[in-house]
Design a protein around this motif. Sequence first.
Motif, PDB file in Angstrom:
ATOM      1  N   ALA A 118      27.666  48.850  34.245  1.00  0.00           N
ATOM      2  CA  ALA A 118      27.759  48.604  35.691  1.00  0.00           C
ATOM      3  C   ALA A 118      28.630  47.387  35.959  1.00  0.00           C
ATOM      4  O   ALA A 118      28.460  46.333  35.345  1.00  0.00           O
ATOM      5  CB  ALA A 118      26.361  48.396  36.267  1.00  0.00           C
ATOM      6  N   ILE A 119      29.600  47.551  36.856  1.00  0.00           N
ATOM      7  CA  ILE A 119      30.484  46.433  37.193  1.00  0.00           C
ATOM      8  C   ILE A 119      30.211  45.954  38.606  1.00  0.00           C
ATOM      9  O   ILE A 119      29.577  46.650  39.405  1.00  0.00           O
ATOM     10  CB  ILE A 119      31.979  46.833  37.088  1.00  0.00           C
ATOM     11  CG1 ILE A 119      32.281  48.032  37.996  1.00  0.00           C
ATOM     12  CG2 ILE A 119      32.361  47.128  35.643  1.00  0.00           C
ATOM     13  CD1 ILE A 119      33.764  48.306  38.159  1.00  0.00           C
ATOM     14  N   ASP A 120      30.699  44.763  38.902  1.00  0.00           N
ATOM     15  CA  ASP A 120      30.674  44.271  40.269  1.00  0.00           C
ATOM     16  C   ASP A 120      31.863  44.911  40.982  1.00  0.00           C
ATOM     17  O   ASP A 120      33.005  44.505  40.782  1.00  0.00           O
ATOM     18  CB  ASP A 120      30.765  42.742  40.275  1.00  0.00           C
ATOM     19  CG  ASP A 120      30.594  42.164  41.670  1.00  0.00           C
ATOM     20  OD1 ASP A 120      29.703  41.329  41.854  1.00  0.00           O
ATOM     21  OD2 ASP A 120      31.352  42.555  42.584  1.00  0.00           O
ATOM     22  N   ILE A 178      34.249  42.640  43.222  1.00  0.00           N
ATOM     23  CA  ILE A 178      35.243  41.848  42.485  1.00  0.00           C
ATOM     24  C   ILE A 178      36.334  42.761  41.937  1.00  0.00           C
ATOM     25  O   ILE A 178      37.520  42.472  42.052  1.00  0.00           O
ATOM     26  CB  ILE A 178      34.564  41.093  41.306  1.00  0.00           C
ATOM     27  CG1 ILE A 178      33.545  40.070  41.834  1.00  0.00           C
ATOM     28  CG2 ILE A 178      35.610  40.433  40.424  1.00  0.00           C
ATOM     29  CD1 ILE A 178      34.125  38.737  42.211  1.00  0.00           C
ATOM     30  N   ALA A 179      35.921  43.880  41.345  1.00  0.00           N
ATOM     31  CA  ALA A 179      36.901  44.792  40.740  1.00  0.00           C
ATOM     32  C   ALA A 179      37.900  45.270  41.797  1.00  0.00           C
ATOM     33  O   ALA A 179      39.107  45.305  41.560  1.00  0.00           O
ATOM     34  CB  ALA A 179      36.198  45.977  40.097  1.00  0.00           C
ATOM     35  N   ARG A 181      38.800  43.807  44.577  1.00  0.00           N
ATOM     36  CA  ARG A 181      39.700  42.710  44.965  1.00  0.00           C
ATOM     37  C   ARG A 181      40.759  42.460  43.906  1.00  0.00           C
ATOM     38  O   ARG A 181      41.934  42.272  44.210  1.00  0.00           O
ATOM     39  CB  ARG A 181      38.903  41.413  45.156  1.00  0.00           C
ATOM     40  CG  ARG A 181      38.237  41.341  46.483  1.00  0.00           C
ATOM     41  CD  ARG A 181      37.526  40.021  46.634  1.00  0.00           C
ATOM     42  NE  ARG A 181      38.434  38.912  46.854  1.00  0.00           N
ATOM     43  CZ  ARG A 181      38.010  37.672  47.046  1.00  0.00           C
ATOM     44  NH1 ARG A 181      36.732  37.407  47.040  1.00  0.00           N
ATOM     45  NH2 ARG A 181      38.882  36.704  47.246  1.00  0.00           N
ATOM     46  N   VAL A 182      40.320  42.433  42.637  1.00  0.00           N
ATOM     47  CA  VAL A 182      41.273  42.188  41.550  1.00  0.00           C
ATOM     48  C   VAL A 182      42.315  43.301  41.516  1.00  0.00           C
ATOM     49  O   VAL A 182      43.517  43.033  41.420  1.00  0.00           O
ATOM     50  CB  VAL A 182      40.544  42.094  40.193  1.00  0.00           C
ATOM     51  CG1 VAL A 182      41.540  42.086  39.037  1.00  0.00           C
ATOM     52  CG2 VAL A 182      39.673  40.843  40.152  1.00  0.00           C
ATOM     53  N   ALA A 226      44.806  43.337  44.521  1.00  0.00           N
ATOM     54  CA  ALA A 226      45.751  42.211  44.386  1.00  0.00           C
ATOM     55  C   ALA A 226      46.720  42.468  43.230  1.00  0.00           C
ATOM     56  O   ALA A 226      47.901  42.120  43.308  1.00  0.00           O
ATOM     57  CB  ALA A 226      44.988  40.906  44.171  1.00  0.00           C
ATOM     58  N   PHE A 227      46.209  43.083  42.171  1.00  0.00           N
ATOM     59  CA  PHE A 227      47.049  43.423  41.012  1.00  0.00           C
ATOM     60  C   PHE A 227      48.159  44.391  41.435  1.00  0.00           C
ATOM     61  O   PHE A 227      49.333  44.215  41.089  1.00  0.00           O
ATOM     62  CB  PHE A 227      46.160  44.035  39.924  1.00  0.00           C
ATOM     63  CG  PHE A 227      46.897  44.598  38.732  1.00  0.00           C
ATOM     64  CD1 PHE A 227      47.335  43.776  37.711  1.00  0.00           C
ATOM     65  CD2 PHE A 227      47.127  45.964  38.630  1.00  0.00           C
ATOM     66  CE1 PHE A 227      48.006  44.304  36.609  1.00  0.00           C
ATOM     67  CE2 PHE A 227      47.792  46.504  37.536  1.00  0.00           C
ATOM     68  CZ  PHE A 227      48.233  45.665  36.525  1.00  0.00           C
ATOM     69  N   ALA A 284      50.717  42.574  43.503  1.00  0.00           N
ATOM     70  CA  ALA A 284      51.511  41.646  42.692  1.00  0.00           C
ATOM     71  C   ALA A 284      52.515  42.400  41.828  1.00  0.00           C
ATOM     72  O   ALA A 284      53.668  41.985  41.704  1.00  0.00           O
ATOM     73  CB  ALA A 284      50.594  40.793  41.814  1.00  0.00           C
TER      74      ALA A 284
END
Lengths: 299, 321
Positions: B39-41, B44-45, B47-48, B51-52, B55
């Motif tokens: 299980a991940i957050d 956060i994932a 958002r990362v 943004a990735f 970028a």
Amino acid sequence: MQPLRIALAQLAPQLGLLDANFARHHELLVEARAAGAGLIVYPELGLTGYHLQDLAAEVAMRADDPRLLALAAETVGCSAVVSFVEESTDHRLFIAAALLEDGAVRHVHRKLYLPTYGLFDERRFFAAGDALRAVPSRLGLGVGLAICEDFWHLHVPALLALDGAQILVNVASSPGRDVAAVNAGGLGTAVSWRTLLRTYAQLTTSVVIFCNRVGVDESVSFWGGSMVLGPSGDVIAEGPFYDEALVIADVPLADVRRERIGLPLLRDERPELLARELGRIVAERAGLADDSTAMPSSR
Amino acid sequence: MSGRGEVQAGALPPGVQSPGVQPPADPDSPLFELPEELAIDTGIARRVLTAFIRAQLRQAGFERAVLGLSGGIDSALVAFLVAEAIGPDRLLCVLMPYRASSPASRADAEDVVLRLGCSSELVEVTPIVDGYFGHDGVPGAGGVEALGASALRRGNAMARARMLVLYDRSVTWRGLVVGTGNKTETLIGYTTLFGDSACAFNPIGDLYKSQVRQLAATVGVPEAIIRKAPSADLWPGQTDEAEAGFSYPQLDRLLYWMIDKRRSDEELAAMGFEPAMVDRIGQMVATSEFKRQVPPVAKLGPRTPGVDYLYPRRRPGSARR
């Protein structure tokens, strides 16, 4: 003693673009000073970006580089910590952080510990620093500089505090990873850093400043979360995750004295014991003395 | 798993039967199975990853993106993430069915396009693939032998035909090709080299299939796509899990402990993983190492690309002008 206003420039450097990054540092210095900051801290390699590889030699500069001196010239009446690739006279490249004060480069710290494991490959491209010094500051308190991985070695904050630092500054390019849901706040890296920063503030009874970058270099995303902690381990200010920010913290510097009187851990520190035992361990590891702690069977 | 890519025949499960068409999922059952340690957050994932994506495009000097939308969960998730990152008007989804592809897959892909409001295009890859292998006993460019090509060869050709289309549309759309391969299939090598794995960057390559499902459920991917059995869609009723003989949650857990957590075979067995499965998956990971790396260049000169000439992809001056 006046509270010190600290500004953390949690920015996203552009990889390899020195001019653009210098311009951004100048802008933020003006902004932070206008906000009344007496100390402005920028992240590790804020002037160059992190994932440089062979670009490192192309963005390297001497500690007396005119561009760095021009930035220092804007620090009359304040202090700043900036980070860049430093080239020594014998052409070694270091990850460096400089304390700029009252118009001059007051001190340069060269990163001591270069992570070369997992997602890191720093030792391939950089030389490791050899010296650790706390320096007096116009702020009236000793300042100790460290760079990212330096703080994953216990004795770095310990030595800086013993050497007279009352403000420990760590500048970082910490890539965020481990997004497991079990981590409070959702990020394993953030949990680890928070734990060790708090521990160092408490055990060194010092102000601890952590300025981490944001943005993306290649595969990795830097998580920010810059922080200022008081000498009892309390979090005074905290930057956002992943977004650029100028984080402002007002730190009552008188708290350092109060904390050290009430909890005299540093007074009771035993540097001579540390030196003696380290001397023994160094000799034993070098084979210059018998290993006094080896199991009998392995002698 | 013979569906995608050069998985060695020896690594295939013996005696696994094609399961036929799956029964419709029970609407009251949980949307997906998520092993606790995976299980991940998702906040956060998300958002990362958004943004990735921004970028990667900005650093390369691009404003738009293009991807192949199959109707499956991986490409659907990436489409939702890209649309969130840069806006649906800058995303082109290309639907590239082969004549044997399931009409349901196409309908699911069209649903994603409709929900996102992004641009889309339909490019049939049938003439490309049949043009090589031939069709109805008439040889193609590949000659008579190719008429009898295996499903593996045909699957690889379909993946590479789609790559060809995406990289051509990358020019006309002026967008970068976004990868849609997940960590599970990358690790076991269930991909086609220079086919579905070809991309400019990949936002979901460090997410196991179970984590893809978890994230998909939070960004708006339609429930039907999350629920359906993952498939390479090479023949009717084909599913990844039936081909492999175990479920994605089982496989993801094993890979997580084997690779992320560095557990030895003995430790994995002590944790309750079937030694035969540990063995087989370990082999699949090892034999597909070549798919995850840039091909080696023979070292001759003083400075060799990829060996001791090492620059970040996004160095100053590297962006398209």
